[in-house]
Scaffold this motif. Structure first.
Motif, PDB file in Angstrom:
ATOM      1  N   ASP A 660       0.834  -1.205   0.000  1.00 55.37           N
ATOM      2  CA  ASP A 660       0.000   0.000   0.000  1.00 55.37           C
ATOM      3  C   ASP A 660       0.869   1.257   0.000  1.00 55.37           C
ATOM      4  N   LEU A 661       1.887   1.264   0.872  1.00 56.93           N
ATOM      5  CA  LEU A 661       2.765   2.428   0.955  1.00 56.93           C
ATOM      6  C   LEU A 661       3.480   2.679  -0.363  1.00 56.93           C
ATOM      7  N   LEU A 662       3.987   1.621  -0.991  1.00 64.61           N
ATOM      8  CA  LEU A 662       4.758   1.782  -2.221  1.00 64.61           C
ATOM      9  C   LEU A 662       3.871   2.159  -3.403  1.00 64.61           C
ATOM     10  N   ILE A 663       2.726   1.507  -3.511  1.00 68.93           N
ATOM     11  CA  ILE A 663       1.829   1.823  -4.636  1.00 68.93           C
ATOM     12  C   ILE A 663       1.387   3.282  -4.569  1.00 68.93           C
ATOM     13  N   LYS A 664       0.991   3.736  -3.377  1.00 68.53           N
ATOM     14  CA  LYS A 664       0.547   5.123  -3.232  1.00 68.53           C
ATOM     15  C   LYS A 664       1.684   6.097  -3.523  1.00 68.53           C
ATOM     16  N   ALA A 665       2.895   5.753  -3.066  1.00 71.65           N
ATOM     17  CA  ALA A 665       4.039   6.650  -3.281  1.00 71.65           C
ATOM     18  C   ALA A 665       4.384   6.753  -4.772  1.00 71.65           C
ATOM     19  N   PHE A 666       4.374   5.636  -5.496  1.00 69.53           N
ATOM     20  CA  PHE A 666       4.687   5.679  -6.927  1.00 69.53           C
ATOM     21  C   PHE A 666       3.608   6.409  -7.716  1.00 69.53           C
ATOM     22  N   CYS A 667       2.355   6.199  -7.335  1.00 70.65           N
ATOM     23  CA  CYS A 667       1.278   6.913  -8.032  1.00 70.65           C
ATOM     24  C   CYS A 667       1.368   8.414  -7.779  1.00 70.65           C
ATOM     25  N   LYS A 668       1.805   8.781  -6.586  1.00 75.25           N
ATOM     26  CA  LYS A 668       1.897  10.200  -6.239  1.00 75.25           C
ATOM     27  C   LYS A 668       2.909  10.919  -7.120  1.00 75.25           C
ATOM     28  N   ILE A 669       3.987  10.216  -7.514  1.00 77.06           N
ATOM     29  CA  ILE A 669       4.992  10.842  -8.382  1.00 77.06           C
ATOM     30  C   ILE A 669       4.753  10.477  -9.844  1.00 77.06           C
ATOM     31  N   ALA A 670       3.546   9.933 -10.135  1.00 73.44           N
ATOM     32  CA  ALA A 670       3.125   9.607 -11.504  1.00 73.44           C
ATOM     33  C   ALA A 670       3.991   8.524 -12.143  1.00 73.44           C
ATOM     34  N   ASP A 671       4.611   7.676 -11.328  1.00 73.29           N
ATOM     35  CA  ASP A 671       5.381   6.545 -11.869  1.00 73.29           C
ATOM     36  C   ASP A 671       4.469   5.315 -11.838  1.00 73.29           C
ATOM     37  N   MET A 696      -5.303  -0.716  -5.870  1.00 73.74           N
ATOM     38  CA  MET A 696      -4.717  -0.268  -7.133  1.00 73.74           C
ATOM     39  C   MET A 696      -5.728   0.496  -7.966  1.00 73.74           C
ATOM     40  N   CYS A 697      -6.937   0.001  -7.992  1.00 75.28           N
ATOM     41  CA  CYS A 697      -7.999   0.647  -8.764  1.00 75.28           C
ATOM     42  C   CYS A 697      -8.273   2.052  -8.225  1.00 75.28           C
ATOM     43  N   THR A 698      -8.318   2.188  -6.916  1.00 74.76           N
ATOM     44  CA  THR A 698      -8.586   3.487  -6.292  1.00 74.76           C
ATOM     45  C   THR A 698      -7.465   4.468  -6.571  1.00 74.76           C
ATOM     46  N   GLU A 699      -6.217   4.002  -6.476  1.00 77.26           N
ATOM     47  CA  GLU A 699      -5.092   4.910  -6.664  1.00 77.26           C
ATOM     48  C   GLU A 699      -5.004   5.444  -8.095  1.00 77.26           C
ATOM     49  N   VAL A 700      -5.119   4.566  -9.081  1.00 77.00           N
ATOM     50  CA  VAL A 700      -5.021   5.064 -10.461  1.00 77.00           C
ATOM     51  C   VAL A 700      -6.225   5.935 -10.802  1.00 77.00           C
ATOM     52  N   SER A 701      -7.375   5.673 -10.182  1.00 73.84           N
ATOM     53  CA  SER A 701      -8.544   6.531 -10.385  1.00 73.84           C
ATOM     54  C   SER A 701      -8.310   7.911  -9.800  1.00 73.84           C
ATOM     55  N   THR A 702      -7.666   7.953  -8.642  1.00 72.09           N
ATOM     56  CA  THR A 702      -7.407   9.231  -7.974  1.00 72.09           C
ATOM     57  C   THR A 702      -6.622  10.185  -8.877  1.00 72.09           C
ATOM     58  N   GLU A 708      -6.611   2.616 -17.264  1.00 72.36           N
ATOM     59  CA  GLU A 708      -5.939   1.637 -16.413  1.00 72.36           C
ATOM     60  C   GLU A 708      -6.875   1.171 -15.295  1.00 72.36           C
ATOM     61  N   ALA A 709      -7.613   2.111 -14.723  1.00 72.88           N
ATOM     62  CA  ALA A 709      -8.549   1.740 -13.654  1.00 72.88           C
ATOM     63  C   ALA A 709      -9.606   0.787 -14.175  1.00 72.88           C
ATOM     64  N   LYS A 710     -10.098   1.058 -15.386  1.00 74.04           N
ATOM     65  CA  LYS A 710     -11.112   0.169 -15.991  1.00 74.04           C
ATOM     66  C   LYS A 710     -10.541  -1.228 -16.203  1.00 74.04           C
ATOM     67  N   ASN A 711      -9.325  -1.335 -16.666  1.00 75.02           N
ATOM     68  CA  ASN A 711      -8.717  -2.648 -16.905  1.00 75.02           C
ATOM     69  C   ASN A 711      -8.563  -3.434 -15.599  1.00 75.02           C
ATOM     70  N   ILE A 723     -17.042  -5.946  -5.535  1.00 72.55           N
ATOM     71  CA  ILE A 723     -16.624  -4.581  -5.872  1.00 72.55           C
ATOM     72  C   ILE A 723     -17.275  -3.563  -4.945  1.00 72.55           C
ATOM     73  N   GLN A 724     -17.744  -4.001  -3.800  1.00 72.06           N
ATOM     74  CA  GLN A 724     -18.461  -3.110  -2.899  1.00 72.06           C
ATOM     75  C   GLN A 724     -17.640  -1.879  -2.531  1.00 72.06           C
ATOM     76  N   SER A 725     -16.329  -2.042  -2.383  1.00 68.73           N
ATOM     77  CA  SER A 725     -15.472  -0.921  -1.982  1.00 68.73           C
ATOM     78  C   SER A 725     -14.757  -0.276  -3.157  1.00 68.73           C
ATOM     79  N   PHE A 726     -15.014  -0.741  -4.378  1.00 66.47           N
ATOM     80  CA  PHE A 726     -14.328  -0.209  -5.549  1.00 66.47           C
ATOM     81  C   PHE A 726     -14.963   1.117  -5.982  1.00 66.47           C
ATOM     82  N   PRO A 727     -14.162   2.036  -6.549  1.00 66.56           N
ATOM     83  CA  PRO A 727     -14.725   3.303  -7.043  1.00 66.56           C
ATOM     84  C   PRO A 727     -15.283   3.162  -8.459  1.00 66.56           C
ATOM     85  N   TYR A 728     -16.161   2.193  -8.661  1.00 65.85           N
ATOM     86  CA  TYR A 728     -16.615   1.908 -10.022  1.00 65.85           C
ATOM     87  C   TYR A 728     -17.423   3.064 -10.603  1.00 65.85           C
ATOM     88  N   LYS A 729     -18.175   3.777  -9.772  1.00 64.19           N
ATOM     89  CA  LYS A 729     -18.950   4.915 -10.286  1.00 64.19           C
ATOM     90  C   LYS A 729     -18.039   6.038 -10.755  1.00 64.19           C
TER      91      LYS A 729
END
Length: 868
Positions: A660-671, A696-702, A708-711, A723-729
């Motif tokens: 979680d820490l690494l995925i969020k950090a890489f997404c924050k710097i657009a990597d 992963m879905c939430t982070e790329v959506s953010t 990518e989020a759709k895939n 998918i109850q907690s997914f940001p599908y909407k």
């Protein structure tokens, strides 16, 4: 002619009345006296006869026998006869006989076997202080301790964690056997000192399989798997084949350390390479592996293993079913758990109370009031007979949510059903009342306990002391602890007269003395208020009162100092506890590292981790997560990534937080490519796929990476992940906003085809986009489907008050967000949407019901399939 029967006749009379021990005792009392005492053999026989009775009967009859024996001119042979059967007598009955014998000036000292039996009885009842006292008395009496005596003393010292003294006793033993080595090695392993246990093994004249297995298990528990492997190789080299117990110890330890895949690798070798000399898995192997999978969240892998167990005949015990049941409940698979219950009945496996308590406890721990009501319905359905554990779990669930009224209702139901609450049940409710500042109700509960004959123990007193500390009455709590040393639980009378009724029993004075937990509560409360000087005084008071501070006490100081920003003082506490002989553990260092983490001092964290390795203290996943978080928050995510490899090299399994820490950090710097690499590694390592996909879905959506989020979402749908907690909407709306309405449309169709139930509001952005693009027919079809789904969900909610799992409708209402109807009236494209909605409703009215209308549609994606 003598009026008393001969020894043989008396013994024969007792044997003839063996079926009626009370009658046998009356005969003994009548036919023996000070003038004509009974033979010692009769005393021994009668004592064994009485000891075999239920506890209540034995407690009433045996003291009468002891008093009668003491009336003889020379009771010592009879007391020795009583003590000869101390292996069957409770300690509370054999100890008075021993003290009476030692009080006789003319009596010879008891022989060593008598001491051995008493020491063994003291060990069985965990009276470690009595073991030491008896051993000292043996030496004072001039008796010679044998190997068995010294082994018992060694075991008592190991059980008490006094390993240095145990080592001195071991070194001073004139003779040792294999049990001596095994006891000391097991003691070191239980104390987390397996390297010291290995030194004991090295001193054995010949290597022993049991001791080797003990040390192997110890190394595995402490994370020293390479040392365990070396010891296994040493066993083979010395001609000692590791057996299934050796392998079970390794598998169990690896599972407990979170290294489930490594454990499975060993398990698989046992299954496939048994012809190469490896032992075949037994029932314990399968059970341990099943628990390992379930604890780590590998539910699919556990299901495969269960099928293997079923085919191999290893799923025939209720204990195995309970493990699988607990795994399903723990991972939220309540429906499958209930199916498993039905399977047990079909297979002739009778569920026990623990089986049902697993489900009850699991449902209660989900923390939803709806689920707790389901538990009550489950209990009252008659499929189970609730016991005190069942009701206590239910009561605890209500208390944890602050629903005291419902908890009282459970207590009343227990009384109606004839299920007596135990002290723990009352303590749960008492703790909840104190934490909620409902002291008047707490006093009423105390009166109720008094009426039913309950008396306070130290745990009950600790609950009240903890409640006082939480309610800003720390000084009152400290006064009560001071009073407990003189008055026992009667010190609680400082809180008012209502407490006297439950603390007036004089025996409570001995039973309710402060313990280590009592002082832990006070020290923690003082540290939270920043009263460190007073906390130190309590630490010194513990030592004076012969209560040895453990690592938890020192950890409290370290945590509190770090929380107040005083990391330098926290380091001093670490050095002080080492000087005092209290070895720091991984948790100690983690608390200190957490303090440096909050100050972003990665260099200090690295130094502390190096110190841990030098001292043989293994860092765990929390240690590494602190360093990863520190790097990520300082923008040094590239330095954090190699820590994953380092963790795996050190046989530490990263957890969800690590990724979680690494995925969020890489997404924050657009990597995002690096984030994808971490995500793929997480899928290979962790069992919690739903959490990872959602993350992963939430982070790329953010960050607006909608394709990518759709895939990622589509991959989750293919795996049937909820998918109850997914940001599908948000994904659907985002795709429409960037002109990818076709992608959003295909995603909606996949949701429907996979039989997912979701919030009808998700249709609205796609309807807007399709209408703007002139795709009127597609927009109409989606509008019809939206209205159909909304009506279906409304019917479910109206009829049963429930919402289908996976639907977001209930969540939106709960969170105060607008539902799908509000979206119909929004400003953007409102007229178009309202026209479509009106036309759809008119069409349904003209054509009949919705099902007839759907039969005319050519696109089978829009068949009513949203009931899953």
């Amino acid at each position: 002619m003598s009026s008393s029967p001969s020894a043989a006749n008396l013994l024969a009379l007792l044997r003839r009345n063996a079926a009626s021990p009370a009658v046998a005792l009356r005969l003994f009392l009548h036919l023996s006296s000070a003038a004509s005492p009974a033979p010692p053999r009769s005393t021994s026989f009668l004592a064994r006869l009485l000891a075999a009775q239920p506890a209540a009967a034995a407690d009433a009859l045996l003291p009468r026998l002891l008093r009668h024996v003491l009336s003889f001119p020379d009771p010592s042979p009879h007391l020795l006869a009583l003590l000869s059967c101390s292996n069957v007598l409770p300690l509370r009955l054999s100890l008075p006989a021993f003290r009476s014998l030692r009080a006789l000036a003319s009596a010879p000292p008891p022989p060593t076997p008598v001491y051995n039996r008493l020491i063994l009885a003291a060990l069985r009842e965990s009276r470690l202080d009595l073991v030491e006292a008896l051993y000292k008395d043996l030496l004072l009496a001039g008796a010679e301790p044998d190997v068995f005596t010294r082994n018992l003393l060694l075991q008592a010292l190991c059980d008490a964690g006094r390993m240095e003294l145990a080592q001195r006793v071991f070194d001073a033993m004139p003779a040792r056997n294999e049990f001596s080595f095994g006891i000391l090695a097991r003691g070191y392993c239980r104390a987390g000192r397996s390297f010291d246990a290995l030194k004991v093994l090295d001193r054995m004249p010949s290597i022993n399989l049991v001791v080797c297995n003990t040390v192997v298990a110890g190394f595995c528990r402490e994370g020293h798997v390479e040392e365990a492997e070396r010891l296994v190789e040493r066993m083979r080299a010395q001609g000692l084949s590791p057996n299934v117990v050796t392998f079970n110890a390794r598998i169990s330890a690896l599972c407990k350390a979170g290294r489930v895949l490594d454990a499975y690798s060993i398990f698989k070798d046992m299954q496939e390479e048994w012809q190469q000399g490896l032992p075949r898995p037994d029932q314990v192997t399968f059970d341990v592996m099943l628990s390992g999978f379930c604890d780590a969240g590998f539910v699919d892998e556990a299901r495969v293993l269960v099928d293997i167990m079923r085919c191999g005949g290893f799923l025939r015990r209720v204990e195995s079913y309970n493990r699988w049941l607990a795994g399903l409940v723990r991972n939220g698979r309540i429906g499958e758990a209930q199916e498993l219950l039905r399977e047990m009945t079909h297979e002739g496996i009778q569920p026990n109370s623990y089986t049902y308590n697993i489900i009850v406890s699991g449902l209660c721990k989900e923390g939803k009031a709806f689920d707790v009501r389901r538990v009550e319905d489950f209990i009252r359905s008659g499929v189970m007979t609730p016991d005190v554990v069942t009701y206590t779990s239910l009561l605890h669930a209500y208390c944890s949510k602050g629903n005291i009224t419902a908890a009282y209702r459970v207590l009343d139901e227990m009384a109606q059903k004839g299920c007596a609450p135990n002290l723990f049940t009352y303590n749960v409710l008492l703790q909840s009342l104190w934490r909620a500042c409902r002291t008047t109700e707490a006093e009423s509960l105390l009166e109720r306990m008094s009426e039913r004959g309950y008396r306070f123990d130290t745990a009950s007193c600790n609950i009240i002391i903890d409640g006082l500390c939480r309610n800003s009455r720390l000084d009152v709590a400290m006064g009560i602890v001071d009073g407990m040393w003189q008055e026992g639980s009667a010190a609680l009378s400082q809180l008012g007269n209502s407490f006297l009724s439950v603390v007036s029993d004089s025996s409570s004075r001995q039973r309710c003395l402060p313990d280590r937990i009592t002082y832990s509560i006070l020290v923690s409360a003082l540290c939270k208020e920043g009263r460190f000087d007073e906390a130190k005084k309590k630490l010194l008071e513990m030592i004076v009162k012969d209560i040895t501070p453990d690592s938890v006490i020192y950890d409290t100081f370290i945590h509190s100092y770090c929380k107040h920003g005083k990391t330098s003082l926290a380091v001093k506490v670490l050095r002080d506890m080492e000087k005092k002989g209290c070895n720091p553990n991984t948790r100690t260092y983690n608390l200190l590292i957490r303090g440096f983490e909050e100050k972003y001092k990665s260099d200090e964290i690295i130094k502390l981790m190096g110190e841990m390795k030098e001292k043989g203290i293994s860092p765990n996943v929390m240690t590494y997560n602190s360093l990863i978080k520190c790097f990520c928050e300082r923008g040094m995510v590239k330095k954090a990534l190699p820590l994953l490899d380092e963790m795996l090299e050190n046989e530490i399994v990263p957890n969800i937080s690590s990724f979680d820490l690494l995925i969020k950090a890489f997404c924050k710097i657009a990597d995002f490519p690096s984030a994808q690499i971490v995500f793929d590694a997480a899928l290979r390592t962790c069992g919690q796929k739903e959490v990872l996909f959602c993350l992963m879905c939430t982070e790329v959506s953010t960050y607006g990476r909608w394709i990518e989020a759709k895939n990622i979402l589509e991959a989750a749908l293919e795996m049937r992940i909820s998918i109850q907690s997914f940001p599908y909407k948000q994904i659907i709306a985002g795709l429409c906003e960037v002109g990818e309405a076709d992608h959003a449309h295909s995603l909606l169709k996949l949701l429907i085809a996979k039989r997912y139930t979701f919030d009808p509001a998700a249709f609205m952005p796609v309807i807007d986009a399709l209408s703007n693009k002139g795709k009127k027919q597609d927009a109409d079809m989606l509008s019809e489907k939206m209205m159909e789904m909304a009506d279906y969900n409304d019917d479910l909610t109206t009829d049963s008050g429930k919402t289908i799992p996976g639907s977001r409708k209930h969540d939106h209402a709960k969170n105060g967000q607008s539902d799908w109807r509000a979206l119909l009236h929004r400003d953007d494209s409102a007229r178009t949407i309202m026209k479509i909605t009106k036309r759809v409703r008119t069409g349904w009215g003209q054509r009949g019901n919705v099902y007839e209308h759907k039969q005319l549609q050519s696109d089978d994606f829009y068949v009513l399939e949203n009931t899953g």
